[in-house]
Design an enzyme around this catalytic site. Structure first.
Site, PDB file in Angstrom:
ATOM      1  N   SER A  54       0.793  -1.227   0.000  1.00  0.00           N
ATOM      2  CA  SER A  54       0.000   0.000   0.000  1.00  0.00           C
ATOM      3  C   SER A  54       0.827   1.280   0.000  1.00  0.00           C
ATOM      4  O   SER A  54       0.303   2.348  -0.338  1.00  0.00           O
ATOM      5  CB  SER A  54      -0.952   0.013   1.194  1.00  0.00           C
ATOM      6  OG  SER A  54      -0.241   0.121   2.405  1.00  0.00           O
ATOM      7  N   LYS A 123       0.243   4.773   6.580  1.00  0.00           N
ATOM      8  CA  LYS A 123      -0.366   5.586   5.522  1.00  0.00           C
ATOM      9  C   LYS A 123       0.192   7.003   5.588  1.00  0.00           C
ATOM     10  O   LYS A 123       0.881   7.377   6.519  1.00  0.00           O
ATOM     11  CB  LYS A 123      -1.890   5.645   5.661  1.00  0.00           C
ATOM     12  CG  LYS A 123      -2.592   4.295   5.784  1.00  0.00           C
ATOM     13  CD  LYS A 123      -2.515   3.449   4.529  1.00  0.00           C
ATOM     14  CE  LYS A 123      -3.208   2.100   4.728  1.00  0.00           C
ATOM     15  NZ  LYS A 123      -2.965   1.174   3.605  1.00  0.00           N
TER      16      LYS A 123
END
Length: 255
Positions: A54, A123
């Protein structure tokens, strides 16, 4: 009296250390080292590994990263562009990201901060409290408070098929046409750098046809944030400091 006799009568310059004393000193040193490691892990620096794709291209699977915590002490908090590690806000972790060290030794070392752990998410902060995030402008750029953000320096380019914007969602119909915010106080809006393969805030937005959806599920409580990624530590060939990009510098404060 011969020299040999004199030598035998002289007191020894150093007495041998008893086995018990040596063991006691070893145990005390070990306890001190563990206590120090726990203090460092709790308040200063912690090691994690990257379990998924990710955050490509900057961070790839099995990278070891270092997270520092003092930046977010007191009134300090995550800023736009920071790469953060945070606890699962609720139902975000997939099978890969929830993985933990397998061996008993590795788990023990992880508890005291001497082994990278999983079970967290990594993230990038795109919006902070009060911000409104919109996807996308006519050039496919994410906009924060109406300001387009050029993320080409850190997000993964998608060429096959060509990517039409920097914030697609897996819902198909909503690709490149969604907005989020204002971001509630005490939370942040986060996205992975690999926009086509990241279960981030954009995935948890409530679509127009969503049922029983809580709009707050898209935001990460600041209290769940462990710290800011400041270094890629392993593999050594790719080791470097991780800086917050200047792409968000022109974003105005929320009105």
């Amino acid at each position: 009296m011969t020299s040999t006799d004199a030598d035998s009568d002289a007191p020894p310059s150093k007495q041998k250390q008893s086995p018990f004393k040596a063991l006691r000193e070893t145990v005390l040193l070990l306890v001190f080292a563990i206590a120090l490691a726990l203090v460092v892990k709790t308040f200063f620096v912690q090691s994690f590994y990257i379990p998924s794709e990710s955050m490509e291209p900057g961070l790839i699977v099995n990278d070891r990263i270092l997270v520092e915590k003092p930046s977010y002490w007191g009134s300090g908090g995550p800023q736009r562009g920071d790469v953060i590690v945070f606890d699962d806000p609720g139902g975000w972790l997939n099978g890969l990201e929830s993985a933990q060290p397998m061996s008993l030794l590795a788990r023990g070392l992880a508890k005291i901060g001497l082994y990278p752990t999983g079970g967290h998410l990594v993230k990038r902060v795109v919006g902070v409290a009060g911000d409104t995030i919109t996807c996308c402008d006519d050039q496919g750029r994410i906009m924060v408070n109406g300001q387009p953000v050029d993320e080409d320096g850190f997000i993964r380019p998608q060429k096959d098929p060509p990517k039409s914007c920097d914030g697609p969602m897996p819902s198909g119909a909503m690709d490149c046409d969604w907005s989020a915010g204002p971001v509630p106080a005490g939370t942040v809006f986060v996205m992975g750098d690999n926009r086509s393969d990241s279960a981030d805030s954009s995935v948890h937005l409530c679509g127009p046809k969503a049922q029983n959806c809580d709009p707050n599920d898209a935001f990460v409580p600041v209290d769940d944030v462990v710290g800011k990624v400041f270094a890629l530590a392993w593999p050594l060939g790719r080791a470097h400091l991780v800086h917050t990009p200047d792409a968000f510098d022109d974003v105005p404060d929320p009105s």
